[in-house]
Design a protein around this motif. Structure first.
Motif, PDB file in Angstrom:
ATOM      1  N   GLN A 195      85.485 -35.673   0.597  1.00  0.00           N
ATOM      2  CA  GLN A 195      84.202 -35.035   0.903  1.00  0.00           C
ATOM      3  C   GLN A 195      84.401 -33.782   1.757  1.00  0.00           C
ATOM      4  O   GLN A 195      83.756 -32.762   1.530  1.00  0.00           O
ATOM      5  CB  GLN A 195      83.270 -36.011   1.623  1.00  0.00           C
ATOM      6  N   ILE A 196      85.299 -33.862   2.732  1.00  0.00           N
ATOM      7  CA  ILE A 196      85.605 -32.693   3.571  1.00  0.00           C
ATOM      8  C   ILE A 196      86.042 -31.532   2.680  1.00  0.00           C
ATOM      9  O   ILE A 196      85.601 -30.392   2.866  1.00  0.00           O
ATOM     10  CB  ILE A 196      86.696 -33.022   4.613  1.00  0.00           C
ATOM     11  N   LYS A 197      86.883 -31.832   1.711  1.00  0.00           N
ATOM     12  CA  LYS A 197      87.388 -30.792   0.809  1.00  0.00           C
ATOM     13  C   LYS A 197      86.318 -30.310  -0.166  1.00  0.00           C
ATOM     14  O   LYS A 197      86.112 -29.107  -0.335  1.00  0.00           O
ATOM     15  CB  LYS A 197      88.603 -31.314   0.041  1.00  0.00           C
ATOM     16  N   ASP A 198      85.636 -31.256  -0.806  1.00  0.00           N
ATOM     17  CA  ASP A 198      84.654 -30.908  -1.833  1.00  0.00           C
ATOM     18  C   ASP A 198      83.483 -30.102  -1.276  1.00  0.00           C
ATOM     19  O   ASP A 198      82.962 -29.211  -1.937  1.00  0.00           O
ATOM     20  CB  ASP A 198      84.110 -32.162  -2.515  1.00  0.00           C
ATOM     21  N   LYS A 199      83.073 -30.451  -0.071  1.00  0.00           N
ATOM     22  CA  LYS A 199      81.923 -29.761   0.530  1.00  0.00           C
ATOM     23  C   LYS A 199      82.331 -28.605   1.434  1.00  0.00           C
ATOM     24  O   LYS A 199      81.507 -28.045   2.139  1.00  0.00           O
ATOM     25  CB  LYS A 199      81.046 -30.767   1.276  1.00  0.00           C
ATOM     26  N   TYR A 200      83.614 -28.277   1.415  1.00  0.00           N
ATOM     27  CA  TYR A 200      84.164 -27.148   2.170  1.00  0.00           C
ATOM     28  C   TYR A 200      83.774 -27.197   3.652  1.00  0.00           C
ATOM     29  O   TYR A 200      83.347 -26.220   4.245  1.00  0.00           O
ATOM     30  CB  TYR A 200      83.735 -25.818   1.528  1.00  0.00           C
ATOM     31  N   TYR A 201      83.936 -28.364   4.256  1.00  0.00           N
ATOM     32  CA  TYR A 201      83.657 -28.513   5.683  1.00  0.00           C
ATOM     33  C   TYR A 201      84.618 -27.708   6.536  1.00  0.00           C
ATOM     34  O   TYR A 201      84.333 -27.400   7.682  1.00  0.00           O
ATOM     35  CB  TYR A 201      83.708 -29.976   6.097  1.00  0.00           C
ATOM     36  N   THR A 202      85.782 -27.370   5.968  1.00  0.00           N
ATOM     37  CA  THR A 202      86.739 -26.566   6.725  1.00  0.00           C
ATOM     38  C   THR A 202      86.182 -25.181   7.040  1.00  0.00           C
ATOM     39  O   THR A 202      86.693 -24.495   7.917  1.00  0.00           O
ATOM     40  CB  THR A 202      88.068 -26.434   5.957  1.00  0.00           C
ATOM     41  N   GLY A 203      85.122 -24.784   6.359  1.00  0.00           N
ATOM     42  CA  GLY A 203      84.464 -23.504   6.652  1.00  0.00           C
ATOM     43  C   GLY A 203      83.947 -23.439   8.079  1.00  0.00           C
ATOM     44  O   GLY A 203      83.747 -22.357   8.632  1.00  0.00           O
ATOM     45  N   ALA A 204      83.758 -24.600   8.704  1.00  0.00           N
ATOM     46  CA  ALA A 204      83.317 -24.645  10.106  1.00  0.00           C
ATOM     47  C   ALA A 204      84.353 -24.011  11.022  1.00  0.00           C
ATOM     48  O   ALA A 204      84.029 -23.591  12.131  1.00  0.00           O
ATOM     49  CB  ALA A 204      83.064 -26.090  10.542  1.00  0.00           C
ATOM     50  N   LEU A 205      85.588 -23.932  10.548  1.00  0.00           N
ATOM     51  CA  LEU A 205      86.668 -23.391  11.363  1.00  0.00           C
ATOM     52  C   LEU A 205      87.216 -22.094  10.769  1.00  0.00           C
ATOM     53  O   LEU A 205      88.375 -21.750  10.984  1.00  0.00           O
ATOM     54  CB  LEU A 205      87.775 -24.440  11.508  1.00  0.00           C
TER      55      LEU A 205
END
Length: 135
Positions: free
Chosen positions: A95-105
């Motif tokens: 989910q972190i990858k699919d929803k691009y949560y890394t964009g928070a950083l």
């Protein structure tokens, strides 16, 4: 628990979560993602000495459960933590990858840990998956 997370000790993180979730959460509210979120806040309480911790941060295509941004001079990896209830820790990572949560950083140049933690009500167990991503 912070050291175990940083060192990728998934079983130790799961065991710590089990202990904290059991001892610090009311049995009346134990079996839901909110109680897991409260337990994780307690588990990582001392992480505030090294991180700015943000809960429910809008990022990508959703909200990151917890983001840990290292304070200057701490030499710690950033962390994105996604919590699941009756699903899977690996699914939380996906989910972190699919929803691009890394964009928070976005713009962060150091190491990044993706941390998925799940509580399985039927098995009454916590599982953890930790994946390191170079920033």
């Amino acid at each position: 628990m912070l050291d175990a997370t940083i060192h990728g000790e998934q079983d130790a993180v799961a065991a710590a979560m089990d202990s904290i979730h059991t001892s610090e959460t009311s049995i009346l509210q134990y079996n839901d993602e909110n109680s897991l979120s409260c337990a994780i806040t307690i588990a990582y309480y001392t992480a505030r000495n090294y991180y700015t911790i943000i809960r429910e941060l809008p990022s990508g295509r959703g909200f990151v459960d917890l983001v840990f941004i290292p304070l200057p001079g701490t030499n710690k990896p950033a962390m994105i933590v996604e919590l699941k209830y009756n699903k899977s820790a690996a699914g939380a990572i996906q989910q972190i990858k699919d929803k691009y949560y890394t964009g928070a950083l976005k713009g962060y140049a150091g190491n990044l840990l993706l941390v998925g933690i799940n509580y399985d009500k039927k098995e009454k167990t916590h599982t953890c998956v930790i994946e390191q991503v170079d920033g």
